[in-house]
Design an enzyme around this catalytic site. Structure first.
Site, PDB file in Angstrom:
ATOM      1  N   ARG A   4       0.827  -1.211   0.000  1.00 18.31           N
ATOM      2  CA  ARG A   4       0.000   0.000   0.000  1.00 18.31           C
ATOM      3  C   ARG A   4       0.867   1.269   0.000  1.00 18.31           C
ATOM      4  O   ARG A   4       0.597   2.223  -0.729  1.00 18.31           O
ATOM      5  CB  ARG A   4      -0.916   0.002   1.218  1.00 18.31           C
ATOM      6  CG  ARG A   4      -1.785   1.254   1.270  1.00 18.31           C
ATOM      7  CD  ARG A   4      -2.627   1.309   2.523  1.00 18.31           C
ATOM      8  NE  ARG A   4      -3.514   0.166   2.587  1.00 18.31           N
ATOM      9  CZ  ARG A   4      -4.124  -0.251   3.692  1.00 18.31           C
ATOM     10  NH1 ARG A   4      -3.941   0.392   4.814  1.00 18.31           N
ATOM     11  NH2 ARG A   4      -4.916  -1.284   3.667  1.00 18.31           N
ATOM     12  N   ASN A  23     -13.372  12.945   2.190  1.00 18.46           N
ATOM     13  CA  ASN A  23     -14.079  11.823   1.566  1.00 18.46           C
ATOM     14  C   ASN A  23     -15.575  12.057   1.694  1.00 18.46           C
ATOM     15  O   ASN A  23     -16.030  12.766   2.599  1.00 18.46           O
ATOM     16  CB  ASN A  23     -13.700  10.527   2.291  1.00 18.46           C
ATOM     17  CG  ASN A  23     -14.381   9.305   1.710  1.00 18.46           C
ATOM     18  OD1 ASN A  23     -14.476   9.144   0.488  1.00 18.46           O
ATOM     19  ND2 ASN A  23     -14.878   8.421   2.573  1.00 18.46           N
ATOM     20  N   HIS A  83     -19.232   9.877   2.047  1.00 12.96           N
ATOM     21  CA  HIS A  83     -19.736   8.544   2.392  1.00 12.96           C
ATOM     22  C   HIS A  83     -21.272   8.601   2.468  1.00 12.96           C
ATOM     23  O   HIS A  83     -21.826   9.541   3.038  1.00 12.96           O
ATOM     24  CB  HIS A  83     -19.151   8.094   3.735  1.00 12.96           C
ATOM     25  CG  HIS A  83     -19.591   6.718   4.116  1.00 12.96           C
ATOM     26  ND1 HIS A  83     -19.050   5.589   3.532  1.00 12.96           N
ATOM     27  CD2 HIS A  83     -20.527   6.283   4.991  1.00 12.96           C
ATOM     28  CE1 HIS A  83     -19.642   4.520   4.038  1.00 12.96           C
ATOM     29  NE2 HIS A  83     -20.540   4.908   4.923  1.00 12.96           N
ATOM     30  N   ASP A 100      -8.586   9.907   7.692  1.00 12.48           N
ATOM     31  CA  ASP A 100      -7.403   9.371   8.371  1.00 12.48           C
ATOM     32  C   ASP A 100      -7.163   7.959   7.856  1.00 12.48           C
ATOM     33  O   ASP A 100      -7.721   7.578   6.824  1.00 12.48           O
ATOM     34  CB  ASP A 100      -7.537   9.471   9.900  1.00 12.48           C
ATOM     35  CG  ASP A 100      -8.729   8.695  10.425  1.00 12.48           C
ATOM     36  OD1 ASP A 100      -9.216   7.787   9.731  1.00 12.48           O
ATOM     37  OD2 ASP A 100      -9.173   9.002  11.560  1.00 12.48           O
ATOM     38  N   GLU A 127     -25.527  13.717  -2.001  1.00 13.41           N
ATOM     39  CA  GLU A 127     -24.059  13.638  -1.941  1.00 13.41           C
ATOM     40  C   GLU A 127     -23.435  14.697  -2.842  1.00 13.41           C
ATOM     41  O   GLU A 127     -22.497  15.390  -2.450  1.00 13.41           O
ATOM     42  CB  GLU A 127     -23.562  12.264  -2.407  1.00 13.41           C
ATOM     43  CG  GLU A 127     -23.780  11.141  -1.432  1.00 13.41           C
ATOM     44  CD  GLU A 127     -23.150   9.842  -1.946  1.00 13.41           C
ATOM     45  OE1 GLU A 127     -22.003   9.865  -2.428  1.00 13.41           O
ATOM     46  OE2 GLU A 127     -23.823   8.802  -1.871  1.00 13.41           O
TER      47      GLU A 127
HETATM   48  C1  GRF Z   1     -20.699   7.225  -3.406  1.00 18.21           C
HETATM   49  O1  GRF Z   1     -21.889   6.735  -2.852  1.00 18.21           O
HETATM   50  C2  GRF Z   1     -19.745   7.677  -2.329  1.00 18.21           C
HETATM   51  O2  GRF Z   1     -20.396   8.238  -1.226  1.00 18.21           O
HETATM   52  C3  GRF Z   1     -19.072   6.394  -1.929  1.00 18.21           C
HETATM   53  O3  GRF Z   1     -18.900   5.682  -3.134  1.00 18.21           O
HETATM   54  C4  GRF Z   1     -19.904   6.102  -4.066  1.00 18.21           C
HETATM   55  C5  GRF Z   1     -19.168   6.575  -5.282  1.00 18.21           C
HETATM   56  O4  GRF Z   1     -20.046   6.942  -6.321  1.00 18.21           O
HETATM   57  N1  GRF Z   1     -17.845   6.649  -1.217  1.00 18.21           N
HETATM   58  P1  GRF Z   1     -19.486   7.801  -7.529  1.00 18.21           P
HETATM   59  O5  GRF Z   1     -18.290   7.026  -8.091  1.00 18.21           O
HETATM   60  O6  GRF Z   1     -19.085   9.141  -7.013  1.00 18.21           O
HETATM   61  O7  GRF Z   1     -20.609   7.871  -8.512  1.00 18.21           O
END
Ligand code: GRF
Length: 188
Positions: free
Chosen positions: A64, A106, A108, A140, A173
């Protein structure tokens, strides 16, 4: 602000950020590069169509830290100051996190700390919660962990399936990620 976006797949959050930078909704910024650990990521083509440089850095069985070192180099040589993970399916090593202190974020699809990990929408659906949502947080070395920047609630409606709920979360999102990056760009 020079932004680098890391993806592994579809790239719809990446597209939301690239378009918001292009339209000026996210001001004084440039998406310098989109990096994928997966050569088949559908998002790569979407970035190219929008005139954003793409780079593929595959893991290829490396440790990694070695994989991350190559990604860090690609980001640093383009002067990237803010790293946005957008469906990037790997944990970051400590050197990666330390290379961009408080500058890696990030998105989520749940109200963290509830439902970290894969299939967060289905986890919430199966748990029968009335409200779920999405979170933008600092990154993190732990999975879907780190201080929260912004969250937005999405109710589960009576007729929802995992698919309809996930689609409404995804819409939120996109706007939440734009709002969070606006905050970060303005030093908030
Ligand atoms: C999204 O639901 C994001 O929150 C998660 O992975 C998914 C990615 O979708 N981490 P995209 O590739 O942005 O369409």
């Amino acid at each position: 602000m020079k932004i680098g976006i890391l993806i592994s797949g579809r790239g719809s959050n990446m597209v939301a950020l690239v378009d918001a930078v292009a339209s000026g909704e996210i001001p004084s910024s440039e998406v310098a590069v989109v990096i994928s650990d997966n050569a088949d990521a559908a998002g790569l083509e979407k970035a190219t169509q929008r005139g954003v440089e793409t780079v593929v850095v595959e893991r290829n069985g490396r440790k990694r830290a070695d994989h991350d070192a190559e990604i860090i180099e690609e980001l640093k040589k383009r002067g990237v100051e803010l790293v946005c993970l957008a469906g990037y399916m790997r944990l970051l090593s400590q050197p990666f996190v330390q290379a961009f202190p408080n500058k890696i974020v990030n998105i989520h699809p749940s109200l963290l700390p509830a439902f970290p990990g894969l299939d967060a929408q289905k986890q919430a659906f199966d748990a029968g919660v009335a409200i779920t949502g999405c979170t933008v947080h600092y990154v993190d070395e732990l999975l879907d962990h780190g201080p929260v920047i912004l969250q937005r609630k999405v109710p589960r409606l009576p007729d929802d399936t995992v698919e309809t709920l996930s689609a409404r979360i995804l819409e939120e999102e996109h706007s939440l990620y734009i709002d969070a990056v606006k905050l970060l760009v303005s030093g908030g």
